[in-house]
Design an enzyme around this catalytic site. Structure first.
Site, PDB file in Angstrom:
ATOM      1  N   ASP A   1      -7.967 -12.012  -2.246  1.00 41.42           N
ATOM      2  CA  ASP A   1      -7.117 -10.816  -2.310  1.00 41.42           C
ATOM      3  C   ASP A   1      -6.607 -10.643  -3.743  1.00 41.42           C
ATOM      4  O   ASP A   1      -5.474 -10.234  -3.989  1.00 41.42           O
ATOM      5  CB  ASP A   1      -5.943 -10.928  -1.329  1.00 41.42           C
ATOM      6  CG  ASP A   1      -5.233  -9.601  -1.087  1.00 41.42           C
ATOM      7  OD1 ASP A   1      -5.842  -8.539  -1.336  1.00 41.42           O
ATOM      8  OD2 ASP A   1      -4.062  -9.626  -0.667  1.00 41.42           O
TER       9      ASP A   1
ATOM     10  N   HIS B   1       0.849  -1.192   0.000  1.00 43.19           N
ATOM     11  CA  HIS B   1       0.000   0.000   0.000  1.00 43.19           C
ATOM     12  C   HIS B   1       0.890   1.249   0.000  1.00 43.19           C
ATOM     13  O   HIS B   1       1.851   1.334   0.770  1.00 43.19           O
ATOM     14  CB  HIS B   1      -0.935  -0.001   1.207  1.00 43.19           C
ATOM     15  CG  HIS B   1      -2.003  -1.047   1.134  1.00 43.19           C
ATOM     16  ND1 HIS B   1      -3.345  -0.740   1.037  1.00 43.19           N
ATOM     17  CD2 HIS B   1      -1.935  -2.401   1.122  1.00 43.19           C
ATOM     18  CE1 HIS B   1      -4.050  -1.852   0.976  1.00 43.19           C
ATOM     19  NE2 HIS B   1      -3.213  -2.881   1.031  1.00 43.19           N
TER      20      HIS B   1
END
Length: 397
Positions: free
Chosen positions: A288, A157
């Site tokens: 995911d 991220h």
């Protein structure tokens, strides 16, 4: 049209054309059954009865002896079909992602918008409201994964977007029209009352990308956190004197845990340990997944960095994991074959249990009268999904 069957399944069917799914084996969410047929009307399961009785005015779909199961439910889907939600916030993009996963049996998903600017989060919420308003098949809500994370546990991220809670975040997450909303955050970096307010407003809150201690995690659970996103990944390991969030999740029987069973995010022995410690009915199989799933792409761009798929593993050129190349049918197969879980229970981990977490288990996750006609058809000889139905509308994989 009247079907003469047992008192529990007899039904007088309206004159509108119905669809009869027959000549298949069924896993109804509880058990495997033989010799039954499923009647679908107006997107719902109308009745289940002995195969071979009256079929007047029905469109017949012969299942060819294959296994009909409840459609899979995936609460963490970043992309699919060659598209990432973070790259394109539109109904068309969401449809492409949903279709990319549908071919592997996923009939309900939460498109997942990962850490980004607040304006992009707003664009994602607008796209979701449009998709839900249009009844986009398979899309029943949204997962905001970030940006309120531990900097140390952010994974891939983007560092520039990891931050404290934005003004307006509560209003964004709780606005109407987005379906089921799930938010993943690090409990140690947000105010406790923020978690409580979200939970009280009906938002599903998960802990993830977190450095939380056991005490911080349990305080978050008490405040309203009800799940843990991809257990073991992007969080501190369990230690003898500091069990951390993993130990806290084991210690709380009510907490749901997402599990990525691709063999890259977790060693299969670790995943087996999770099941031994936690049981299965609070475990949700998640993918995911990134853009490569359901496409012929072998790489894609994330925050300006090229991510490569190789042997089922997604990573940067330096080898840092970046989501997964996993689909839900493979997750079920790996859970059965590598983790030693009963096939029916593996199917529940991919359907009923996530449906229950989302509060949708009165609509999906079972093949029973009154439920939505969301199914996957599995060829047991190959472990491949050959067809799916969402609210009765069928598509070949």
């Amino acid at each position: 049209m009247v079907f003469n069957s047992s008192p529990t399944s007899s039904k007088t069917v309206a004159s509108s054309v119905a669809t009869l799914l027959r000549n298949g084996r069924i896993f109804d969410g509880t058990e495997f059954v033989e010799g039954k047929a499923v009647l679908v009307e107006d997107g719902k399961i109308s009745a289940i009865f002995d195969d071979g009785i009256g079929t007047q005015d029905c469109q017949i779909e012969d299942l060819g002896g294959k296994l009909l199961v409840p459609g899979f439910v995936d609460v963490q889907v970043n992309g699919g079909g060659g598209v990432m939600f973070n790259d394109e916030q539109s109904v068309d993009a969401l449809e492409t992602i949903a279709n990319g996963h549908r071919k592997f049996g996923t009939t309900t998903l939460l498109p997942t918008f990962i850490t980004d600017s607040f304006s992009q989060m707003q664009a994602a919420s607008t796209a979701m409201r449009q998709a839900i308003g249009q009844g986009l098949p398979g899309v029943r809500g949204v997962h905001f994964e970030g940006p309120y994370f531990s900097m140390e546990r952010r994974g891939v991220h983007a560092e520039q977007f990891v931050r404290s809670v934005d003004e307006g975040a509560f209003d964004l997450f709780t606005q109407t029209g987005m379906g089921v909303v799930l938010v993943t955050l690090a409990p140690e970096v947000v105010p406790v009352d923020f978690v409580t307010r979200l939970s009280s407003a009906g938002i599903r809150v998960c802990a993830g990308h977190t450095n939380a201690t056991y005490d911080q995690a349990t305080a978050g659970f008490a405040a309203g956190i009800s799940g843990v996103t991809h257990l073991y990944n992007a969080m501190p390991p369990i230690m003898n004197r500091e069990p951390g969030i993993i130990g806290a999740a084991y210690d709380n029987k009510d907490i749901y845990c997402g599990l990525i069973v691709d063999g890259h995010h977790l060693h299969h022995a670790t995943a087996r340990t999770v099941i031994a410690c936690k049981g299965t009915n609070r475990i949700m199989l998640v993918t995911d997944a990134m853009a490569t799933v359901g496409s012929n792409k072998s790489s894609f761009n994330l925050y300006g960095t090229e991510i490569f798929a190789k042997n089922g593993r997604l990573a940067t050129k330096e080898g840092k994991l970046a989501g997964s190349d996993l689909n839900m049918m493979d997750a079920v197969r790996l859970t059965r074959d590598e983790l030693g879980v009963d096939f029916g229970e593996a199917l529940r981990m991919a359907s009923l249990y996530p449906a229950t977490y989302l509060g949708l288990n009165d609509q999906i996750g079972k093949i029973a009268a009154g439920y939505d006609a969301d199914f996957a058809l599995i060829d047991e000889a190959t472990d491949k999904v050959t067809r799916t139905w969402i609210k009765g509308a069928g598509v070949n994989s």
